[in-house]
Design a protein around this motif. Structure first.
Motif, PDB file in Angstrom:
ATOM      1  N   PRO A   1      -9.614 -23.529  30.351  1.00 47.81           N
ATOM      2  CA  PRO A   1     -10.231 -21.970  30.895  1.00 47.81           C
ATOM      3  C   PRO A   1      -9.720 -21.416  29.489  1.00 47.81           C
ATOM      4  O   PRO A   1      -9.031 -21.240  28.670  1.00 47.81           O
ATOM      5  N   LEU A   2     -11.066 -21.106  28.317  1.00 47.92           N
ATOM      6  CA  LEU A   2     -10.926 -20.345  27.148  1.00 47.92           C
ATOM      7  C   LEU A   2     -11.639 -19.347  27.363  1.00 47.92           C
ATOM      8  O   LEU A   2     -12.562 -18.772  27.526  1.00 47.92           O
ATOM      9  N   VAL A   3     -10.486 -18.239  26.048  1.00 49.03           N
ATOM     10  CA  VAL A   3     -11.055 -16.908  25.819  1.00 49.03           C
ATOM     11  C   VAL A   3     -11.728 -16.901  24.643  1.00 49.03           C
ATOM     12  O   VAL A   3     -10.828 -17.236  23.589  1.00 49.03           O
ATOM     13  N   ARG A   4     -12.647 -16.507  24.291  1.00 51.23           N
ATOM     14  CA  ARG A   4     -12.981 -16.550  22.893  1.00 51.23           C
ATOM     15  C   ARG A   4     -12.878 -14.837  22.446  1.00 51.23           C
ATOM     16  O   ARG A   4     -13.365 -14.146  23.152  1.00 51.23           O
ATOM     17  N   HIS A   5     -12.318 -14.473  21.103  1.00 44.46           N
ATOM     18  CA  HIS A   5     -12.527 -13.021  20.860  1.00 44.46           C
ATOM     19  C   HIS A   5     -12.621 -13.536  19.409  1.00 44.46           C
ATOM     20  O   HIS A   5     -12.791 -14.547  18.537  1.00 44.46           O
ATOM     21  N   GLU A   6     -13.117 -11.840  19.344  1.00 45.28           N
ATOM     22  CA  GLU A   6     -14.385 -11.813  18.519  1.00 45.28           C
ATOM     23  C   GLU A   6     -13.862 -10.558  17.073  1.00 45.28           C
ATOM     24  O   GLU A   6     -13.361  -9.743  17.666  1.00 45.28           O
ATOM     25  N   VAL A   7     -13.035 -11.143  16.209  1.00 41.47           N
ATOM     26  CA  VAL A   7     -12.736  -9.883  14.968  1.00 41.47           C
ATOM     27  C   VAL A   7     -13.496  -9.450  14.573  1.00 41.47           C
ATOM     28  O   VAL A   7     -14.160 -10.251  13.181  1.00 41.47           O
ATOM     29  N   ALA A   8     -14.170  -8.405  14.219  1.00 40.74           N
ATOM     30  CA  ALA A   8     -14.342  -7.913  12.854  1.00 40.74           C
ATOM     31  C   ALA A   8     -14.344  -7.964  11.747  1.00 40.74           C
ATOM     32  O   ALA A   8     -13.469  -8.139  11.153  1.00 40.74           O
ATOM     33  N   SER A   9     -15.720  -8.566  10.977  1.00 39.70           N
ATOM     34  CA  SER A   9     -15.381  -8.663   9.800  1.00 39.70           C
ATOM     35  C   SER A   9     -14.378  -6.742   8.603  1.00 39.70           C
ATOM     36  O   SER A   9     -15.120  -6.511   9.088  1.00 39.70           O
ATOM     37  N   GLY A  10     -13.882  -7.898   8.060  1.00 37.23           N
ATOM     38  CA  GLY A  10     -12.907  -6.048   6.698  1.00 37.23           C
ATOM     39  C   GLY A  10     -12.062  -6.373   7.945  1.00 37.23           C
ATOM     40  O   GLY A  10     -11.067  -5.132   7.651  1.00 37.23           O
ATOM     41  N   SER A  11     -11.456  -6.599   8.800  1.00 33.08           N
ATOM     42  CA  SER A  11     -10.191  -6.061   9.641  1.00 33.08           C
ATOM     43  C   SER A  11      -8.539  -7.007   8.902  1.00 33.08           C
ATOM     44  O   SER A  11      -9.350  -8.201   8.223  1.00 33.08           O
ATOM     45  N   ARG A  12      -8.534  -6.598   8.952  1.00 34.52           N
ATOM     46  CA  ARG A  12      -6.908  -7.243   7.934  1.00 34.52           C
ATOM     47  C   ARG A  12      -6.343  -8.140   8.618  1.00 34.52           C
ATOM     48  O   ARG A  12      -5.629  -7.857   9.814  1.00 34.52           O
ATOM     49  N   ALA A  13      -5.921  -8.715   7.970  1.00 35.49           N
ATOM     50  CA  ALA A  13      -4.583 -10.620   8.115  1.00 35.49           C
ATOM     51  C   ALA A  13      -4.055 -10.613   7.546  1.00 35.49           C
ATOM     52  O   ALA A  13      -3.930 -10.870   6.763  1.00 35.49           O
TER      53      ALA A  13
ATOM     54  N   PHE B   1      -7.651 -21.978  19.186  1.00 27.70           N
ATOM     55  CA  PHE B   1      -8.583 -22.760  18.495  1.00 27.70           C
ATOM     56  C   PHE B   1      -9.571 -22.335  17.350  1.00 27.70           C
ATOM     57  O   PHE B   1     -10.445 -21.630  17.694  1.00 27.70           O
ATOM     58  N   VAL B   2      -8.496 -22.290  16.475  1.00 27.53           N
ATOM     59  CA  VAL B   2      -8.938 -21.377  14.827  1.00 27.53           C
ATOM     60  C   VAL B   2      -9.759 -21.677  13.854  1.00 27.53           C
ATOM     61  O   VAL B   2      -9.613 -23.014  13.334  1.00 27.53           O
ATOM     62  N   PRO B   3     -10.648 -20.919  13.033  1.00 26.13           N
ATOM     63  CA  PRO B   3     -10.426 -21.468  12.004  1.00 26.13           C
ATOM     64  C   PRO B   3      -9.304 -21.498  10.806  1.00 26.13           C
ATOM     65  O   PRO B   3      -8.735 -20.185  11.122  1.00 26.13           O
ATOM     66  N   GLY B   4      -9.757 -22.759  10.101  1.00 23.77           N
ATOM     67  CA  GLY B   4      -8.242 -23.253   8.936  1.00 23.77           C
ATOM     68  C   GLY B   4      -8.115 -21.739   8.457  1.00 23.77           C
ATOM     69  O   GLY B   4      -9.266 -21.341   8.028  1.00 23.77           O
ATOM     70  N   THR B   5      -7.035 -21.007   7.781  1.00 23.81           N
ATOM     71  CA  THR B   5      -6.304 -20.391   7.447  1.00 23.81           C
ATOM     72  C   THR B   5      -6.624 -19.113   8.039  1.00 23.81           C
ATOM     73  O   THR B   5      -5.676 -18.265   8.301  1.00 23.81           O
ATOM     74  N   ILE B   6      -7.555 -18.416   7.456  1.00 23.58           N
ATOM     75  CA  ILE B   6      -7.863 -17.478   8.232  1.00 23.58           C
ATOM     76  C   ILE B   6      -7.940 -16.688   9.566  1.00 23.58           C
ATOM     77  O   ILE B   6      -7.482 -15.758   9.672  1.00 23.58           O
ATOM     78  N   GLY B   7      -8.203 -18.386  10.418  1.00 30.01           N
ATOM     79  CA  GLY B   7      -7.885 -17.951  11.435  1.00 30.01           C
ATOM     80  C   GLY B   7      -6.651 -17.912  11.743  1.00 30.01           C
ATOM     81  O   GLY B   7      -6.169 -16.741  13.121  1.00 30.01           O
ATOM     82  N   SER B   8      -6.018 -18.490  11.553  1.00 28.66           N
ATOM     83  CA  SER B   8      -4.283 -18.472  12.250  1.00 28.66           C
ATOM     84  C   SER B   8      -3.588 -17.081  11.503  1.00 28.66           C
ATOM     85  O   SER B   8      -3.008 -16.839  12.304  1.00 28.66           O
ATOM     86  N   LEU B   9      -3.796 -16.860  10.642  1.00 32.98           N
ATOM     87  CA  LEU B   9      -3.580 -15.651  10.099  1.00 32.98           C
ATOM     88  C   LEU B   9      -3.892 -14.648  11.104  1.00 32.98           C
ATOM     89  O   LEU B   9      -3.607 -13.374  11.218  1.00 32.98           O
ATOM     90  N   THR B  10      -5.460 -14.694  10.963  1.00 35.63           N
ATOM     91  CA  THR B  10      -5.794 -13.341  12.446  1.00 35.63           C
ATOM     92  C   THR B  10      -5.015 -13.341  13.215  1.00 35.63           C
ATOM     93  O   THR B  10      -5.110 -12.374  13.518  1.00 35.63           O
ATOM     94  N   TRP B  11      -5.391 -15.154  13.962  1.00 32.02           N
ATOM     95  CA  TRP B  11      -4.376 -14.996  15.354  1.00 32.02           C
ATOM     96  C   TRP B  11      -2.927 -14.512  14.716  1.00 32.02           C
ATOM     97  O   TRP B  11      -2.667 -13.445  15.750  1.00 32.02           O
ATOM     98  N   LEU B  12      -2.310 -15.171  14.509  1.00 32.70           N
ATOM     99  CA  LEU B  12      -0.167 -14.057  13.621  1.00 32.70           C
ATOM    100  C   LEU B  12      -0.633 -12.708  13.769  1.00 32.70           C
ATOM    101  O   LEU B  12       0.227 -12.277  14.274  1.00 32.70           O
TER     102      LEU B  12
ATOM    103  N   SER C   1       5.519 -19.444   7.159  1.00 31.26           N
ATOM    104  CA  SER C   1       5.810 -18.597   6.611  1.00 31.26           C
ATOM    105  C   SER C   1       6.707 -17.323   7.093  1.00 31.26           C
ATOM    106  O   SER C   1       7.717 -18.029   7.855  1.00 31.26           O
ATOM    107  N   PRO C   2       8.124 -17.218   5.571  1.00 37.20           N
ATOM    108  CA  PRO C   2       9.089 -16.756   6.162  1.00 37.20           C
ATOM    109  C   PRO C   2       8.869 -15.400   7.035  1.00 37.20           C
ATOM    110  O   PRO C   2       9.991 -15.888   8.236  1.00 37.20           O
TER     111      PRO C   2
END
Ligand code: ZN
Length: 446
Positions: A50-62, A224-235, A302-303
């Motif tokens: 059971p997977l929920v797909r999230h879509e985050v708009a370009s330009g969003s800050r992380a 399930f995230v794209p590397g770096t920018i994906g985990s930052l966006t998720w966080l 990260s701290p």
């Protein structure tokens, strides 16, 4: 059935074949940090769990980062004067530098050459190159292919789009009786490479599928995230969720060569570190300290978050020659290694789910085991081992030592110690765990 039973129930060969086949299915997809390749990969994972797909708009800050424009590509190739495609994305997704801007131009080799990337040390392999944050374009090819190119001219065509869109990531939450969470993170942004990316994806998906079918105490959150920018966006979108994360694991590189390697969390001595170190040690693996280099564990550790997140791989990135090249193909990973990694993860989870601090109910002197039918009438090697496990547990059952401590000190696998604990409880020799945990008044297996 509990999580622990899964370890024995799966026959490793069948499981390995399934994991390898799943990686093979995802292999041809042209993935990047955004775009339809990530979406179709997540769609395929979503058929298993059971997977929920999230879509985050370009330009969003992380935090200090910004979600980039979305990249998609239809076709990309270089054609010589005779109309032959000398480099073609359709033949291998690594042929195009990821995030290449659109191009439609005629040029000589001299002009094209700065846009061509090869690996002179491995003339048959295609390198993996990206240009996420600097607008550029390029092709990757083998040194052998490059040697065959004449002076030109060449027609260069990259039919790509790089414009405001979305970053996609997937999340699969498996609620337990406790709101304490285990975070399992894997990246989904690499094109056709088997070990660096697909092995982690296959193992994480299979782990979620297995856990979905059994009762468990902890809540599992797979991202399930794209590397770096994906985990930052998720966080950046889950600061509240993060406060519930008690244990975390980043998974990647699990099907390639070498033994299992646990990279500790930055703190180094979290419960997940202890659990993973025990399991990896029993499988003759390697333990490494944290370093701020690698995959998404960098962001989780990260701290500002300091999450108890370590990383499970085999030979880490950059330490095997096939890393980030076309030689990281389906022949580099084996079903057997993927299955071993999955089994090891189930063993780590068994510790996280069931570790406790037992207390002897007969602490003054050893209890008489023979009288209770716990001591074998005829000695033998295996009986000795189980008696030793029992003696260790009874000796350390002072409320100060956990079952994992007993496992480590006695050199016995955790699941054996856990079975011994259950047996001693049945005979009234050690205390019972706290009350079974309940959720909305329903008692769940612990
Ligand atoms: Zn990589």
């Amino acid at each position: 059935m509990s999580v622990a039973d899964l370890v024995d129930q799966q026959t490793a060969t069948a499981l390995g074949d399934e994991l390898h086949a799943f990686a093979a299915e995802l292999f041809p997809i042209c993935r990047s940090i955004t775009g339809d390749g990530v979406r179709s990969t997540l769609d395929r994972v979503g058929k298993e769990v059971p997977l929920v797909r999230h879509e985050v708009a370009s330009g969003s800050r992380a935090f200090d980062w910004t979600v980039p424009d979305e990249w998609n590509v239809r076709e990309a190739f270089v054609t010589d004067r005779r109309g032959r495609r000398v480099v073609d994305l359709a033949e291998h997704t690594l042929h195009l530098v990821s995030y290449s801007t659109p191009v439609d131009a005629r040029m000589d080799l001299e002009e094209l050459r700065p846009h061509l990337h090869t690996l002179p040390d491995h003339p048959e392999w295609i390198p993996y190159r990206t240009s996420y944050y600097a607008r550029d374009w390029g092709f990757c090819l083998s040194e052998r292919q490059l040697a065959q190119l004449g002076p030109g001219p060449y027609d260069v065509r990259i039919d790509s789009t790089l414009e405001p869109g979305h970053l996609s990531y997937g999340e699969c939450v498996l609620p337990g009786s406790s709101t304490d969470e285990v975070l399992v993170s894997t990246h989904v942004c690499h094109p056709s490479m088997a070990n660096d990316n697909l092995s982690g994806l296959a193992v994480a998906t299979a782990l979620a599928r297995l856990l979905a079918d059994v009762p468990h105490r902890l809540t599992y959150r797979f991202v399930f995230v794209p590397g770096t920018i994906g985990s930052l966006t998720w966080l950046s979108r889950n600061e509240e969720t993060v406060s519930r994360v008690r244990h975390g694991l980043v998974l990647t590189g699990l099907g390639g060569p070498g033994p299992l390697v646990w990279k500790r969390s930055r703190h180094g001595h979290r419960d997940v570190d202890a659990a993973a170190e025990h399991v990896v040690a029993t499988r003759h693996g390697e333990i490494r300290d944290f370093a701020p280099w690698g995959y998404d564990e960098r962001q989780y550790n990260s701290p500002g978050f300091d999450l108890p997140v370590g990383r499970l791989t085999r030979t880490p990135h950059g330490e095997y020659p096939e890393y980030h090249t076309s030689a990281d193909d389906l022949s580099l990973i084996t079903g057997e290694r993927l299955a071993e990694a999955l089994t090891a993860l189930l063993e780590i989870i068994d510790v996280l789910e069931h570790d406790r601090f037992p207390r002897s109910l007969n602490p003054k002197g050893e209890p008489q085991l023979g009288q209770r039918g716990l001591y074998p009438k005829v000695g033998g090697r295996s009986a000795d081992a189980s008696v030793m496990a029992m003696l260790w547990l009874l000796n350390l059952a002072d409320g100060e030592h956990s079952l994992l401590d007993v496992a480590r000190r006695s050199g016995t696998a955790f699941h054996t110690i856990r079975a011994v604990d259950a047996r001693l409880r049945d005979h009234g020799l050690v205390d019972r765990p706290e009350e079974p945990r309940t959720l909305d008044g329903v008692t769940l297996a612990t």
